[in-house]
Design a protein around this motif. Structure first.
Motif, PDB file in Angstrom:
ATOM      1  N   UNK A  49      40.959  60.269  35.034  1.00 54.43           N
ATOM      2  CA  UNK A  49      41.357  58.876  35.254  1.00 54.43           C
ATOM      3  C   UNK A  49      40.726  57.954  34.222  1.00 54.43           C
ATOM      4  N   UNK A  50      41.512  57.025  33.735  1.00 56.85           N
ATOM      5  CA  UNK A  50      41.021  56.077  32.750  1.00 56.85           C
ATOM      6  C   UNK A  50      40.266  54.935  33.408  1.00 56.85           C
ATOM      7  N   UNK A  51      39.687  54.060  32.597  1.00 57.36           N
ATOM      8  CA  UNK A  51      38.926  52.934  33.151  1.00 57.36           C
ATOM      9  C   UNK A  51      39.829  51.924  33.849  1.00 57.36           C
ATOM     10  N   UNK A  52      39.260  51.234  34.814  1.00 55.80           N
ATOM     11  CA  UNK A  52      39.931  50.147  35.522  1.00 55.80           C
ATOM     12  C   UNK A  52      39.139  48.880  35.222  1.00 55.80           C
ATOM     13  N   UNK A  53      39.814  47.852  34.752  1.00 54.74           N
ATOM     14  CA  UNK A  53      39.140  46.632  34.313  1.00 54.74           C
ATOM     15  C   UNK A  53      39.430  45.511  35.298  1.00 54.74           C
ATOM     16  N   UNK A  54      38.353  44.864  35.740  1.00 53.72           N
ATOM     17  CA  UNK A  54      38.451  43.819  36.760  1.00 53.72           C
ATOM     18  C   UNK A  54      37.674  42.594  36.283  1.00 53.72           C
ATOM     19  N   UNK A  55      38.331  41.442  36.258  1.00 51.42           N
ATOM     20  CA  UNK A  55      37.636  40.193  35.944  1.00 51.42           C
ATOM     21  C   UNK A  55      37.017  39.635  37.215  1.00 51.42           C
ATOM     22  N   UNK A  56      35.751  39.214  37.131  1.00 49.45           N
ATOM     23  CA  UNK A  56      35.033  38.653  38.272  1.00 49.45           C
ATOM     24  C   UNK A  56      34.968  37.139  38.093  1.00 49.45           C
ATOM     25  N   UNK A  57      35.592  36.406  39.011  1.00 51.93           N
ATOM     26  CA  UNK A  57      35.695  34.948  38.888  1.00 51.93           C
ATOM     27  C   UNK A  57      35.543  34.328  40.273  1.00 51.93           C
ATOM     28  N   UNK A  58      34.412  33.670  40.503  1.00 52.75           N
ATOM     29  CA  UNK A  58      34.105  33.137  41.836  1.00 52.75           C
ATOM     30  C   UNK A  58      33.523  31.733  41.729  1.00 52.75           C
ATOM     31  N   UNK A  59      33.466  31.047  42.870  1.00 51.53           N
ATOM     32  CA  UNK A  59      32.730  29.782  43.008  1.00 51.53           C
ATOM     33  C   UNK A  59      33.108  28.773  41.923  1.00 51.53           C
ATOM     34  N   UNK A  60      34.391  28.387  41.925  1.00 52.72           N
ATOM     35  CA  UNK A  60      34.822  27.393  40.943  1.00 52.72           C
ATOM     36  C   UNK A  60      35.387  26.146  41.613  1.00 52.72           C
ATOM     37  N   UNK A  61      35.082  25.954  42.891  1.00 52.83           N
ATOM     38  CA  UNK A  61      35.526  24.763  43.598  1.00 52.83           C
ATOM     39  C   UNK A  61      34.806  23.518  43.063  1.00 52.83           C
ATOM     40  N   UNK A  62      35.488  22.386  43.114  1.00 51.54           N
ATOM     41  CA  UNK A  62      34.869  21.127  42.730  1.00 51.54           C
ATOM     42  C   UNK A  62      34.261  20.416  43.925  1.00 51.54           C
ATOM     43  N   UNK A  63      34.055  19.105  43.847  1.00 49.65           N
ATOM     44  CA  UNK A  63      33.522  18.339  44.986  1.00 49.65           C
ATOM     45  C   UNK A  63      34.482  18.394  46.178  1.00 49.65           C
ATOM     46  N   UNK A  64      33.958  18.112  47.366  1.00 50.27           N
ATOM     47  CA  UNK A  64      34.776  18.165  48.581  1.00 50.27           C
ATOM     48  C   UNK A  64      36.114  17.448  48.378  1.00 50.27           C
ATOM     49  N   UNK A  65      37.183  18.135  48.697  1.00 45.64           N
ATOM     50  CA  UNK A  65      38.512  17.545  48.644  1.00 45.64           C
ATOM     51  C   UNK A  65      39.144  17.518  47.276  1.00 45.64           C
ATOM     52  N   UNK A  66      38.470  18.045  46.264  1.00 40.92           N
ATOM     53  CA  UNK A  66      38.966  17.946  44.901  1.00 40.92           C
ATOM     54  C   UNK A  66      40.232  18.771  44.694  1.00 40.92           C
ATOM     55  N   UNK A  92      43.933  35.943  31.009  1.00 37.58           N
ATOM     56  CA  UNK A  92      45.362  36.202  30.799  1.00 37.58           C
ATOM     57  C   UNK A  92      45.660  36.671  29.381  1.00 37.58           C
ATOM     58  N   UNK A  93      45.033  36.038  28.402  1.00 39.84           N
ATOM     59  CA  UNK A  93      45.403  36.286  27.009  1.00 39.84           C
ATOM     60  C   UNK A  93      44.552  37.328  26.308  1.00 39.84           C
ATOM     61  N   UNK A  94      43.276  37.435  26.683  1.00 38.26           N
ATOM     62  CA  UNK A  94      42.364  38.321  25.956  1.00 38.26           C
ATOM     63  C   UNK A  94      42.003  39.578  26.749  1.00 38.26           C
ATOM     64  N   UNK A  95      41.514  39.399  27.944  1.00 37.17           N
ATOM     65  CA  UNK A  95      41.028  40.551  28.702  1.00 37.17           C
ATOM     66  C   UNK A  95      42.163  41.348  29.321  1.00 37.17           C
ATOM     67  N   UNK A  96      43.134  40.664  29.897  1.00 36.10           N
ATOM     68  CA  UNK A  96      44.267  41.303  30.571  1.00 36.10           C
ATOM     69  C   UNK A  96      43.817  42.454  31.471  1.00 36.10           C
ATOM     70  N   UNK A  97      43.014  42.165  32.488  1.00 37.93           N
ATOM     71  CA  UNK A  97      42.492  43.221  33.367  1.00 37.93           C
ATOM     72  C   UNK A  97      43.548  43.707  34.353  1.00 37.93           C
ATOM     73  N   UNK A  98      43.167  44.720  35.108  1.00 34.92           N
ATOM     74  CA  UNK A  98      44.052  45.236  36.155  1.00 34.92           C
ATOM     75  C   UNK A  98      44.126  44.288  37.346  1.00 34.92           C
ATOM     76  N   UNK A  99      43.076  43.498  37.548  1.00 34.38           N
ATOM     77  CA  UNK A  99      43.034  42.543  38.659  1.00 34.38           C
ATOM     78  C   UNK A  99      41.914  41.551  38.408  1.00 34.38           C
ATOM     79  N   UNK A 100      41.977  40.429  39.107  1.00 32.10           N
ATOM     80  CA  UNK A 100      40.840  39.516  39.220  1.00 32.10           C
ATOM     81  C   UNK A 100      40.251  39.726  40.601  1.00 32.10           C
TER      82      UNK A 100
END
Length: 331
Positions: free
Chosen positions: A37-54, A69-77
């Motif tokens: 099996x080949x490698x599986x690539x996953x982008x980790x992207x969390x905690x990007x909310x702004x101020x309450x209600x933003x 989207x343009x550079x990494x193109x992983x299997x999932x985020x």
């Protein structure tokens, strides 16, 4: 004269056609090595909310989505939560729906157009209050990610799925608060014992709150999983490669009592426990190697686009819940 038909039957006379006839049989009998099996690539992207209600996001999020989207193109985020700015009782239903519409516009739709599913666990700003949970359920049931689910009975709050054609198994916990009770631990143990989990070369678990303190501003009771020992034991017995968490907005790959943990960081970071002046935004590309049962990471400062070398992070963090020791990869 001897006909060709009779000659093939006479002792000591070999037919030159015989080896050619047997060749396909000999080839089909040869052992075939299974594909690695080949490698599986996953982008980790969390905690990007702004101020309450933003209903807008920091510019670093747009740059991070573009990089994915343009550079990494992983299997999932893979996100450990806090993608909208809820958890405030005074917000109206209309405001919460507007925040989900902003997330849809700026995150899910660009990823979806690129064929990259957004897998997640809900954070406290997404799904802590009853109204927030209702709206989160409504949004995600209308926009389910294109994942190979194993268990989605309680989606979007907890679920399990596979990536890489079944070579990676992921379970997400409902850990928007500090309590992961015996019922959830039993569910997780059953997921990790399932046939898809056993068949996978790598198993990951994702929950919003970490098992121990990462950032100074959140290193207190209620901001980490309470009494995390039994949960950690379930993961270690289930041969989990790493527990991925959010909430503290401080990126850190470490080990806690024999279990690998990945604090995913966030957009708008916080200082590490005991290390003032170390805050940075972060997005990570996690490369999983199912055949070897290991993972490597490439992390970028989401504000400056500069690499974040693992060696630049504190060697250890002494937070509430136990000491984390930095690691260079997961194995």
């Amino acid at each position: 004269m001897i006909s060709s038909r009779n000659r093939d039957e006479l002792p000591g006379v070999r037919s030159p056609a015989l080896p050619l006839l047997l060749l396909p049989l000999l080839l089909s009998a040869a052992p075939v090595s299974p594909a690695v099996p080949g490698p599986v690539r996953v982008a980790i992207l969390s905690d990007f909310n702004g101020p309450y209600g933003s209903t807008s996001y920091p510019p670093a999020l747009g740059r991070s989505v573009a990089r994915i989207v343009n550079d990494w193109r992983p299997d999932a985020v893979l996100s450990a939560g806090d993608v909208i700015a809820g958890q405030k009782a005074s917000l109206t239903d209309t405001q919460v729906r507007a925040m989900w519409a902003a997330f849809d516009r700026d995150v899910r739709v660009p990823l979806n157009r690129a064929g990259i599913p957004f897998a997640f666990t809900p954070g406290n700003h997404d799904a802590a209050l009853p109204r927030d949970r209702r709206e989160a359920r409504t949004y995600w049931q209308a926009h389910p990610p294109a994942l190979t689910f194993v268990d989605r009975a309680d989606f979007p709050f907890r679920s399990s799925f596979t990536l890489g054609g079944g070579t990676v198994f992921v379970a997400t916990l409902d850990a928007a608060g500090p309590v992961v009770d015996a019922g959830q631990r039993a569910w997780l143990a059953a997921q990790l014992a399932s046939a898809p989990a056993r068949a996978a070369g790598i198993r990951l678990v994702v929950g919003h709150l970490p098992l121990s303190g990462i950032s100074a501003g959140k290193n207190r009771a209620g901001e980490v999983i309470r009494d995390a020992g039994p949960l950690r034991q379930v993961m270690q017995e289930g041969r989990v490669l790493a527990y991925v968490s959010g909430h503290h907005a401080a990126y850190y790959p470490g080990q806690l009592g024999g279990l690998n943990v990945l604090a995913s960081g966030g957009i708008g970071g916080r200082d590490y426990v005991g290390h003032p002046g170390t805050a940075r935004s972060a997005v990570t590309l996690l490369t999983l190697h199912p055949a070897a049962g290991r993972a490597t990471f490439q992390t970028v400062d989401a504000d400056t686009s500069q690499p974040v070398p693992t060696s630049s992070l504190p060697a250890r963090l002494d937070g509430l819940g136990g000491t984390l020791n930095r690691v260079n990869d997961f194995r």
